[in-house]
Write a protein that holds these residues in place. Structure first.
Motif, short mmCIF file in Angstrom:
data_model
loop_
_atom_site.label_atom_id
_atom_site.label_comp_id
_atom_site.label_asym_id
_atom_site.label_seq_id
_atom_site.Cartn_x
_atom_site.Cartn_y
_atom_site.Cartn_z
N PHE A 147 0.85 -1.19 0.00
CA PHE A 147 0.00 0.00 0.00
C PHE A 147 0.88 1.24 0.00
O PHE A 147 2.01 1.21 0.49
CB PHE A 147 -0.92 0.03 1.22
CG PHE A 147 -1.77 -1.20 1.39
CD1 PHE A 147 -2.58 -1.64 0.35
CD2 PHE A 147 -1.77 -1.92 2.57
CE1 PHE A 147 -3.37 -2.76 0.49
CE2 PHE A 147 -2.55 -3.05 2.72
CZ PHE A 147 -3.35 -3.47 1.67
N ASP A 148 0.34 2.32 -0.54
CA ASP A 148 1.03 3.60 -0.46
C ASP A 148 0.92 4.11 0.97
O ASP A 148 -0.18 4.41 1.46
CB ASP A 148 0.42 4.60 -1.44
CG ASP A 148 1.08 5.96 -1.34
OD1 ASP A 148 2.27 6.07 -1.67
OD2 ASP A 148 0.38 6.91 -0.91
N TRP A 149 2.07 4.22 1.65
CA TRP A 149 2.03 4.54 3.07
C TRP A 149 1.38 5.90 3.33
O TRP A 149 0.57 6.05 4.25
CB TRP A 149 3.45 4.53 3.64
CG TRP A 149 3.51 4.87 5.09
CD1 TRP A 149 3.20 4.05 6.14
CD2 TRP A 149 3.86 6.13 5.66
NE1 TRP A 149 3.36 4.71 7.33
CE2 TRP A 149 3.76 6.00 7.07
CE3 TRP A 149 4.28 7.35 5.13
CZ2 TRP A 149 4.04 7.05 7.93
CZ3 TRP A 149 4.55 8.40 5.99
CH2 TRP A 149 4.44 8.24 7.38
N ALA A 150 1.71 6.89 2.51
CA ALA A 150 1.14 8.22 2.71
C ALA A 150 -0.37 8.20 2.52
O ALA A 150 -1.12 8.81 3.29
CB ALA A 150 1.78 9.21 1.74
N GLY A 151 -0.84 7.47 1.49
CA GLY A 151 -2.28 7.40 1.26
C GLY A 151 -3.02 6.71 2.38
O GLY A 151 -4.09 7.18 2.82
N VAL A 152 -2.49 5.58 2.86
CA VAL A 152 -3.13 4.86 3.96
C VAL A 152 -3.13 5.71 5.22
O VAL A 152 -4.10 5.71 6.00
CB VAL A 152 -2.42 3.51 4.20
CG1 VAL A 152 -3.02 2.79 5.39
CG2 VAL A 152 -2.52 2.63 2.97
N THR A 153 -2.05 6.46 5.43
CA THR A 153 -1.98 7.33 6.60
C THR A 153 -3.05 8.42 6.54
O THR A 153 -3.68 8.74 7.56
CB THR A 153 -0.59 7.97 6.69
OG1 THR A 153 0.41 6.94 6.76
CG2 THR A 153 -0.48 8.86 7.92
N VAL A 154 -3.29 8.97 5.36
CA VAL A 154 -4.34 9.98 5.21
C VAL A 154 -5.71 9.37 5.50
O VAL A 154 -6.55 9.98 6.20
CB VAL A 154 -4.30 10.59 3.80
CG1 VAL A 154 -5.53 11.47 3.56
CG2 VAL A 154 -3.03 11.41 3.61
N VAL A 155 -5.97 8.18 4.97
CA VAL A 155 -7.25 7.50 5.23
C VAL A 155 -7.41 7.27 6.73
O VAL A 155 -8.49 7.47 7.30
CB VAL A 155 -7.31 6.17 4.46
CG1 VAL A 155 -8.54 5.37 4.87
CG2 VAL A 155 -7.33 6.43 2.96
N HIS A 156 -6.34 6.83 7.38
CA HIS A 156 -6.35 6.61 8.82
C HIS A 156 -6.71 7.91 9.56
O HIS A 156 -7.51 7.90 10.51
CB HIS A 156 -4.98 6.10 9.26
CG HIS A 156 -4.89 5.72 10.71
ND1 HIS A 156 -5.64 4.74 11.28
CD2 HIS A 156 -4.11 6.23 11.70
CE1 HIS A 156 -5.34 4.62 12.56
NE2 HIS A 156 -4.41 5.53 12.85
#
Length: 258
Positions: A147-156
């Motif tokens: 997964f794209d870490w930055a994208g998953v972090t934003v979703v989180h």
């Protein structure tokens, strides 16, 4: 293995300590003059959760710290604060008299359930953030989640913001002075602190101390969400006065007929 081996072995020793404490709870609950089935069920649930974590922990080592199994290990561990909190609340109910439930807005129950569900989703997505991030355990050969870490972090973060809004709405609709409102206020304070730690670690290249604090905070937030839901359920009838059925009119007596 140095400090990593000490941490691993210490974790296994804690499993034995947890089994002893839970076993003590099962025996103490069973020896009561009038054993509570709900307390016994909660105690046995904690025992089997500890066993489940021991099995998943073994699989984690066997599969060389696969991030998917590590995530499953963390989620299985999250079951223990939930079952422990529910059992503790039930013991408190048996040990103290519970005041008559107050009439709460129906949306309070809906918001509390939404808060619990949102917090559970938040924790699941959080494991994806960790699994796709740069922490690869004790070996650089461990493949991370794709997964794209930055994208998953934003979703989180977006899910966390939603949980904060739901918690704020729940706090607003609960009557002042009610136990459920107090529990919600504590939850919001812990949640804000947990969010601050999360933002800090994301902006400072994930220092290990901040990661540990964030993991501890997630356990507190999850237990707090369970506590809020149980408090709303315990201390509120959750039925507006307008929705209550009107009492049946009294049947006329013979004297009234005459």
């Amino acid at each position: 293995m140095g400090v990593h081996g000490a941490i691993e072995f210490g974790n296994r020793l804690l499993t034995g300590a947890l089994c002893a404490v839970v076993g003590w709870l099962i025996i103490a609950a069973r020896l009561q003059r009038d054993p509570s089935r709900s307390v016994l069920r909660g105690a046995w649930a904690q025992f089997w959760v500890v066993v489940l974590n021991a099995v998943v922990g073994g699989v984690t080592v066997w599969l060389r710290l696969s991030p998917y199994i590590v995530a499953a290990h963390f989620l299985a561990a999250a079951l223990l604060p939930a079952t422990a909190t529910a059992t503790w609340v039930r013991v408190l109910q048996l040990d103290h008299e519970v005041s008559a439930p107050a009439v709460l807005p129906r949306r309070a129950v809906t918001l509390s359930r939404l808060l619990l569900t949102g917090t559970a989703v938040l924790i699941v997505v959080g494991t994806a953030v960790t699994g796709s991030g740069p922490h690869a355990g004790d070996s650089s050969d461990v493949h991370r989640m794709p997964f794209d870490w930055a994208g998953v972090t934003v979703v989180h973060g977006v899910i966390a913001a939603g949980c904060l809004v739901v918690g704020g709405l729940l706090f607003a609709v609960l009557p002042g002075g009610s136990p459920a409102r107090g529990r919600t206020g504590v939850f919001l304070a812990v949640f804000v602190a947990q969010g601050a730690v999360g933002v800090f670690q994301s902006l400072t290249s994930l220092p290990s101390v901040a990661v540990v604090l964030h993991l501890c905070g997630s356990a507190l937030v999850w237990a707090g969400a369970v506590r809020v839901t149980l408090a709303v359920r315990q201390h509120g009838a959750a039925v507006p006065v307008a929705d209550r059925p009107s009492p049946r009119p009294a049947r006329p007596t013979a004297a009234a007929d005459t």
